[in-house]
Write an enzyme that holds these catalytic residues in place. Structure first.
Site, PDB file in Angstrom:
ATOM      1  N   CYS A  67       0.997  -1.135  -0.083  1.00  0.00           N
ATOM      2  CA  CYS A  67       0.064   0.135  -0.024  1.00  0.00           C
ATOM      3  C   CYS A  67       0.582   1.283  -0.044  1.00  0.00           C
ATOM      4  O   CYS A  67       1.666   1.583   0.947  1.00  0.00           O
ATOM      5  CB  CYS A  67      -0.840  -0.166   1.195  1.00  0.00           C
ATOM      6  SG  CYS A  67      -1.727   1.398   1.601  1.00  0.00           S
ATOM      7  N   CYS A  70      -0.197   3.766   2.406  1.00  0.00           N
ATOM      8  CA  CYS A  70       0.057   3.707   3.912  1.00  0.00           C
ATOM      9  C   CYS A  70       1.827   3.998   4.253  1.00  0.00           C
ATOM     10  O   CYS A  70       2.049   4.496   5.506  1.00  0.00           O
ATOM     11  CB  CYS A  70       0.038   2.057   4.113  1.00  0.00           C
ATOM     12  SG  CYS A  70      -1.608   1.350   3.927  1.00  0.00           S
TER      13      CYS A  70
END
Length: 308
Positions: A67, A70
């Site tokens: 991700c 993230c």
């Protein structure tokens, strides 16, 4: 925010009272010092994390290695957590390695950040957000935690080192600092005024834009009762303000798709000369969740189809 905001949306019951592993990454008991204010939470040790949330608010960062957003958000959250010197614990959850936690938090998209106060989940944000917004949400979290009797400090690290690191942090611009202080004391109107002044000086100030949207939402949901708001919206399906109230409450409670769907349905039903406020509110809420979030992308696509 309130500890009841995610009840029904998050089910942590199966993670309570779990036997804890003897070593390796488990959070420490609330009465003992912790090795770090940032811990790796797992399906196995999350019962201890829940217990620690009775001493300090616990911020849960749901992330994954693949991700990209993230990787932008997690270092910011870690930095802000460490600056607070044990007043907050950060529990990092790799959703790929911990499917039960991912399911319990209903992590439909990541990064997703949720707090725990005395075992109860509280929504924070979804998607990558600017550092200033992270700081503002943490300030609000500490206030809500104190209101619910959770205001301890975990003994951890070297206090002098923490103070030196905090002192080395660059100062916020004056109007941002003014907004931050207002949020900490719960004066959202003053925070809104400060951010509006900052944007008058620099309309491209992304931190001020994000902060203004967040604090406006917090201000709007103060004093609203969900049951009353839903009844009013059901009774008047084309009443823009009634639908706004429910959408705000849904968003604050983590029900992002419900909030977007309600406003998009309203937009579709209204005559063209009444649509502008709904479109503007949708754009504001898109900014709170993050442009890269799949729910925002889907909602933007639907809005575009309704416009053309």
């Amino acid at each position: 925010m309130s500890p009841a905001a995610l009840r029904g949306a998050v089910d942590l019951s199966s993670l309570r009272n779990r036997p804890s592993p003897p070593a390796g990454g488990a959070a420490a008991p609330a009465t003992a010092p912790v090795a770090d204010v940032v811990v790796d939470a797992t399906d196995e040790n999350f019962g201890q994390v829940l217990e620690l949330s009775r001493t300090v608010p616990v911020v849960v960062d749901l992330w994954a290695e693949w991700c990209g957003p993230c990787k932008q958000l997690s270092p910011i959250i870690e930095k802000v957590t460490r600056e607070l010197g044990g007043r907050v614990l950060l529990a990092k959850v790799d959703v790929d390695a911990n499917p039960q936690l991912a399911q319990s938090f209903r992590a439909q998209s990541i990064p997703m950040v949720v707090a725990l106060i005395a075992g109860q989940p509280v929504p924070m944000f979804t998607g990558a957000v600017p550092e200033q917004q992270v700081r503002e949400v943490f300030a609000q979290l500490l206030q809500v935690a104190a209101q619910n009797g959770v205001s301890g400090t975990l003994p951890v690290g070297d206090a002098e080192t923490g103070e030196a690191e905090a002192a080395a942090e660059p100062e916020l611009p004056p109007l941002h600092a003014e907004a931050f202080a207002a949020i900490e004391r719960g004066d959202y109107r003053a925070a809104i005024t400060a951010y509006e002044k900052a944007l008058a000086e620099n309309p491209r100030d992304e931190d001020a834009i994000a902060g203004l949207g967040q604090v406006r939402l917090l201000d709007r949901v103060q004093g609203l009762d969900l049951q009353t708001a839903r009844a009013a919206a059901a009774a008047a399906p084309l009443d823009v303000q009634a639908q706004f109230d429910v959408a705000d409450l849904d968003l604050a409670g983590g029900h992002v798709d419900d909030a977007f769907g309600r406003l998009l349905d309203l937009f579709a039903q209204l005559p063209s000369d009444r649509r502008t406020p709904v479109r503007e509110r949708l754009i504001e809420l898109f900014g709170l969740i993050g442009a890269s979030d799949p729910r925002v992308i889907a909602a933007r696509n639907r809005l575009s189809s309704l416009l053309f």
